[in-house]
Design an enzyme around this catalytic site. Structure first.
Site, short mmCIF file in Angstrom:
data_model
loop_
_atom_site.label_atom_id
_atom_site.label_comp_id
_atom_site.label_asym_id
_atom_site.label_seq_id
_atom_site.Cartn_x
_atom_site.Cartn_y
_atom_site.Cartn_z
N TYR A 1 0.83 -1.21 0.00
CA TYR A 1 0.00 0.00 0.00
C TYR A 1 0.87 1.27 0.00
O TYR A 1 0.62 2.22 -0.76
CB TYR A 1 -0.89 -0.06 1.24
CG TYR A 1 -1.83 1.09 1.45
CD1 TYR A 1 -3.01 1.19 0.72
CD2 TYR A 1 -1.55 2.07 2.41
CE1 TYR A 1 -3.88 2.25 0.95
CE2 TYR A 1 -2.42 3.12 2.64
CZ TYR A 1 -3.58 3.21 1.90
OH TYR A 1 -4.44 4.25 2.13
N LYS B 1 1.03 4.18 -2.77
CA LYS B 1 0.67 5.57 -2.43
C LYS B 1 1.82 6.53 -2.68
O LYS B 1 1.60 7.70 -3.05
CB LYS B 1 0.20 5.64 -0.98
CG LYS B 1 -1.15 4.95 -0.73
CD LYS B 1 -2.22 5.49 -1.65
CE LYS B 1 -3.63 5.26 -1.13
NZ LYS B 1 -4.64 5.70 -2.11
P1 NAI Z 1 -13.32 2.68 1.74
O1 NAI Z 1 -12.95 1.24 1.79
O2 NAI Z 1 -14.46 3.15 2.55
O3 NAI Z 1 -13.54 3.16 0.25
C1 NAI Z 1 -12.86 2.66 -0.85
C2 NAI Z 1 -13.87 2.41 -1.96
O4 NAI Z 1 -13.18 1.99 -3.14
C3 NAI Z 1 -14.88 1.33 -1.61
O5 NAI Z 1 -16.18 1.83 -1.75
C4 NAI Z 1 -14.56 0.20 -2.59
O6 NAI Z 1 -15.69 -0.56 -2.98
C5 NAI Z 1 -13.97 0.98 -3.75
N1 NAI Z 1 -13.11 0.15 -4.60
C6 NAI Z 1 -12.22 -0.81 -4.22
N2 NAI Z 1 -11.64 -1.37 -5.29
C7 NAI Z 1 -12.13 -0.74 -6.38
C8 NAI Z 1 -11.90 -0.87 -7.78
N3 NAI Z 1 -11.01 -1.77 -8.26
N4 NAI Z 1 -12.59 -0.06 -8.64
C9 NAI Z 1 -13.49 0.83 -8.16
N5 NAI Z 1 -13.76 0.97 -6.85
C10 NAI Z 1 -13.09 0.22 -5.96
O7 NAI Z 1 -11.98 3.47 2.18
P2 NAI Z 1 -11.70 5.03 2.40
O8 NAI Z 1 -11.07 5.18 3.73
O9 NAI Z 1 -12.88 5.84 2.05
O10 NAI Z 1 -10.52 5.27 1.33
C11 NAI Z 1 -10.63 6.13 0.21
C12 NAI Z 1 -9.24 6.43 -0.28
O11 NAI Z 1 -8.51 7.17 0.71
C13 NAI Z 1 -8.39 5.19 -0.59
O12 NAI Z 1 -7.58 5.43 -1.72
C14 NAI Z 1 -7.52 5.07 0.64
O13 NAI Z 1 -6.34 4.34 0.39
C15 NAI Z 1 -7.26 6.53 0.95
N6 NAI Z 1 -6.83 6.80 2.31
C16 NAI Z 1 -7.71 6.66 3.34
C17 NAI Z 1 -7.27 6.94 4.63
C18 NAI Z 1 -8.20 6.94 5.78
O14 NAI Z 1 -7.80 7.39 6.87
N7 NAI Z 1 -9.44 6.46 5.63
C19 NAI Z 1 -5.87 7.27 4.90
C20 NAI Z 1 -5.05 7.45 3.73
C21 NAI Z 1 -5.54 7.19 2.48
#
Ligand code: NAI
Length: 283
Positions: A165, A169
């Site tokens: 990851y 990133k």
């Molecule tokens: P989340 O798991 O709630 O949302 C991620 C979404 O991406 C999900 O709805 C999932 O179904 C969708 N997804 C997964 N694989 C996919 C694909 N191949 N094609 C299309 N959609 C796909 O997680 P969150 O926390 O909302 O994360 C959003 C972004 O923020 C991610 O890139 C994550 O790595 C990044 N991030 C989040 C942090 C946090 O504190 N929540 C910290 C740093 C980065």
């Protein structure tokens, strides 16, 4: 009057968490939104249309315009279909928010090839797969477009158990800087955010247990709306840290260093290391 009236936005992974919040915030400012989500579990397994459909229904209930797309960002074909959905339904694309993500945490020595590949595919390749067709369209139509990527502290600073990851990133941060350089002459900007928010991805981590309401995904999205708007037309190649309500910028810095006309020996490198590393304390 919204900040994004007449604009068309794509948000990947917008069926929940931070992406859902971005999609709602962009729509509230007047953008028509493609809500992309495969509807996978946190580790990227399975798929179902209901996650994207629910967010489309939420936006429509607020009087906004939205359409769902269920393709995976992880292939070039999927990326093209996602961007084409915006063009087919709303006639163009102005804003792309690359947000989709999954986790497969393992320490380096225990990580399988599959755990490495799938995380790199969704985050890093997925960012490329969606950005390329979006930028091609924006460039061909002279659209001053906006690309907003999602990096992470895990890659920019480092975090235990996230070599796959973190590599993805950090790669997204490098991709952001290169695309910013390449698109500047077309009036397109490319920036990234590195968020911290309580979502299904993070809710079981200790730091989120006592966070209360301070780390809701809604605190992240104003930065994305700002970067998508005319307020940020001269901002490109930046990486914004967004820890709930705290905003800052990540910077890549070099130390002053030393040049030695006759070249270096390993022993001299050892001797001058504090100066090379910028750790020398003035006497
Ligand atoms: P989340 O798991 O709630 O949302 C991620 C979404 O991406 C999900 O709805 C999932 O179904 C969708 N997804 C997964 N694989 C996919 C694909 N191949 N094609 C299309 N959609 C796909 O997680 P969150 O926390 O909302 O994360 C959003 C972004 O923020 C991610 O890139 C994550 O790595 C990044 N991030 C989040 C942090 C946090 O504190 N929540 C910290 C740093 C980065």
């Amino acid at each position: 009057m919204g900040l994004l009236d007449g604009k068309v936005a794509v948000v990947t992974g917008a069926g929940g968490g931070i992406g859902r919040s971005h999609a709602l915030a962009l729509a509230k400012e007047g953008a028509s939104v493609v809500v992309n989500d495969v509807g996978a579990s946190r580790d990227g397994v399975g798929g179902n249309a209901s996650m994207a459909d629910r967010v489309v229904a939420e936006i429509k209930a607020l009087g906004g315009k939205a359409v769902a797309n269920y393709d995976s960002v992880a292939t070039v074909e999927g990326g093209k279909k996602i961007i084409q959905t915006a063009i087919d339904h709303f006639g163009k694309i102005d804003i792309l928010v690359n947000n989709a993500g999954i986790l497969r945490d393992k320490t380096l020595v225990k990580m399988t090839e599959e755990q490495w590949d799938v995380v790199i595919a969704v985050h890093l390749k997925g960012t490329f797969a969606c950005t390329q067709p979006a930028v091609q369209f924006m460039r061909d139509r002279n659209i001053p477009g906006r690309i907003i990527n999602t990096s992470s502290l895990a890659g920019l600073i480092g975090n235990f158990g996230q070599a796959n990851y973190g590599a993805a990133k950090a790669g997204i941060a490098g991709f952001t800087r290169v695309v910013a350089v390449e698109t500047q002459k077309h009036g397109i900007t490319c920036n990234a955010i590195a968020p911290i928010a309580k979502t299904r991805m993070t809710e079981d981590l200790p730091m989120f247990q006592d966070a209360g309401e301070t780390l809701e995904p809604e605190f992240i999205s104003p930065v994305v709306v700002f970067l998508a708007s005319d307020l940020a037309s001269n901002i490109t190649g930046k990486i914004f840290g967004v820890h709930g309500k705290q905003l800052f910028a990540y910077e890549m810095k070099t130390t002053e260093g030393i040049t030695k006309a006759e070249g270096w020996t390993p022993q001299e490198i050892a001797k001058h290391l504090p100066k090379i590393l910028g750790e020398e304390v003035a006497a």
